[in-house]
Design an enzyme around this catalytic site. Structure first.
Site, short mmCIF file in Angstrom:
data_model
loop_
_atom_site.label_atom_id
_atom_site.label_comp_id
_atom_site.label_asym_id
_atom_site.label_seq_id
_atom_site.Cartn_x
_atom_site.Cartn_y
_atom_site.Cartn_z
N HIS A 96 -11.11 49.49 53.03
CA HIS A 96 -10.75 49.44 54.35
C HIS A 96 -9.39 48.94 54.52
CE1 HIS A 96 -15.12 49.44 54.80
NE2 HIS A 96 -15.07 48.25 54.45
N HIS A 263 -14.68 48.05 46.83
CA HIS A 263 -16.13 47.74 46.79
C HIS A 263 -17.15 48.76 46.91
CE1 HIS A 263 -15.28 47.65 51.09
NE2 HIS A 263 -16.48 47.59 51.24
N ARG A 282 -13.02 56.44 51.51
CA ARG A 282 -13.95 56.50 50.21
C ARG A 282 -13.29 57.09 48.99
NH1 ARG A 282 -16.65 58.15 55.07
NH2 ARG A 282 -18.45 56.65 55.91
#
Length: 408
Positions: A96, A263, A282
């Protein structure tokens, strides 16, 4: 509150039911339960006039629901989103953005005319997205790049000789630049080279595990390589457990995931609290849009072990997780027949009961009972409240409190 459920394909059919008693009469995956005011799927608040989407209620009555302090800092919206997440299969390897990166990316895609719901859109809003995961069951995830020596040892066990030169460069210069070069070279590999490397690695991992040549501390990470290869054939993300820290949380333990930290959640049921953003970039393990250059630009490339967090005791009834972001804070509240909890602050809160039964009393309001899996939004103007368990000597309850911390 009546909270919406997201039925993403990776969700568990029974994880939320076992952890919180949330029913799933129709079967199928229950991936995420959203508690908050995100416009994509807001909770419904029970009001005297009937159910109302929480985001509209906050917009109409911001000072009473959120409080002047929160409104001054974040506007007429709840700055966090609280979730229950239950994964049966791994989620995408993702990151993010930080606040400035999100603002610039959002503006750039708006100017470029990218529709807000376009599959190739990276930035759905101009906000950052720090988040924290707290295990309700045993919960496994990958989080942050491993220390370089660990990464090098793991990759050398499975990597063809062709890639030892890149590893040597990284080990000789274990900084952010060389890590970014190594990582991008790996994830952007041509298809023929990628498939050859994955095929060779699979055979090598199977051999190492069969012969007991994997260190005890690495066995689960290597097993996850094979599981991911089975679930995502041909996906370079199968190397994720060797590049990133493999973490197993016990119930009540937590990890903080900062913006720019790579992550992936692997399996189990947890609570998540995050800034109220839908920005996800992503890199692997997904049929959705992957933008490798943008992902590289977001990542921090700071290798280190991921610390497991425990809640710090604030009082006899409250423990708080040690995080420091302006958007949210999270506490665990424990009450019994001999111990209650009283709030004296004025922050907007979401209370979720995860065990037992709790009674919520607020001046001028009817006492409410919260069963396992139920939640309530507490307005800033509600003032003091009291949480108690049942009157039976063995009665107890555990609740998690998501709230907006005071400005520092």
């Amino acid at each position: 509150m009546d909270n919406p459920v997201q039925r993403y394909a990776w969700g568990s059919a029974d994880g939320m039911t076992r952890a919180l008693g949330i029913p799933n009469p129709g079967g199928g995956p229950l991936a995420e339960l959203w508690m908050g005011a995100h416009p994509k799927a807001p909770s419904l608040a029970e009001c005297p006039s009937g159910p109302r989407p929480l985001n509209l209620l906050l917009e109409d009555e911001p000072d009473g629901t959120l409080g002047p302090d929160a409104v001054a800092r974040f506007g007429p919206s709840l700055p966090f989103l609280f979730k229950v997440l239950s994964a049966a299969t791994p989620l995408s390897i993702q990151a993010h953005p930080g606040k400035r990166k999100a603002e610039r990316g959002y503006e750039r895609e708006n100017l470029g005319g990218v529709p807000i719901d376009a599959p190739e859109r990276n930035y759905k809003d101009p906000n950052h997205k720090p988040e924290m995961a707290v295990a309700l069951t045993s919960f496994e995830l990958l989080c942050g790049f491993r220390p370089i020596p660990e990464m090098g040892r793991a990759m050398r066990l499975i990597s063809p000789d062709l890639h030892h030169r890149q590893l040597s460069r990284l080990e000789a210069n274990p900084g952010k630049v060389e890590l970014s070069v190594f990582f991008y070279a790996l994830v952007s590999m041509q298809e023929r080279d990628r498939l050859f490397m994955l095929e060779s690695a699979r055979a090598r991992v199977e051999e190492l595990l069969a012969r007991g040549r994997v260190p005890d501390t690495e066995i689960e990470a290597f097993r996850w390589v094979l599981r991911i290869m089975d679930s995502f054939p041909g996906d370079i993300g199968a190397f994720g457990p060797l590049l990133l820290n493999h973490v197993t949380l016990r119930p009540g333990e937590a990890v903080f995931i900062a913006p720019g930290e790579l992550h992936a959640h692997l399996g189990g049921t947890c609570l998540e609290i995050m800034a109220n953003s839908d920005n996800v970039i992503r890199g692997a393990l997904t049929p959705k849009y992957v933008d490798l250059p943008e992902l590289i630009s977001v990542l921090g490339f700071s290798p280190a072990r991921t610390p497991v967090l425990l809640a710090d005791r604030l009082s006899e009834s409250e423990e708080r997780y040690p995080i420091s972001v302006p958007d949210f804070a999270l506490s665990r509240i424990l009450v019994s027949s001999s111990s209650s909890h009283t709030r004296r602050g004025s922050s907007p809160e979401i209370l979720l009961c995860t065990e037992g039964q709790a009674r919520l009393s607020c001046e001028g309001e009817q006492t409410r009972t919260l069963e396992r899996g139920q939640s309530v939004f507490v307005e800033a103007s509600a003032g003091a409240y009291r949480l108690e368990a049942g009157t039976d000597p063995s009665s107890h309850a555990i609740l998690y409190k998501a709230y907006v911390p005071e400005a520092s």
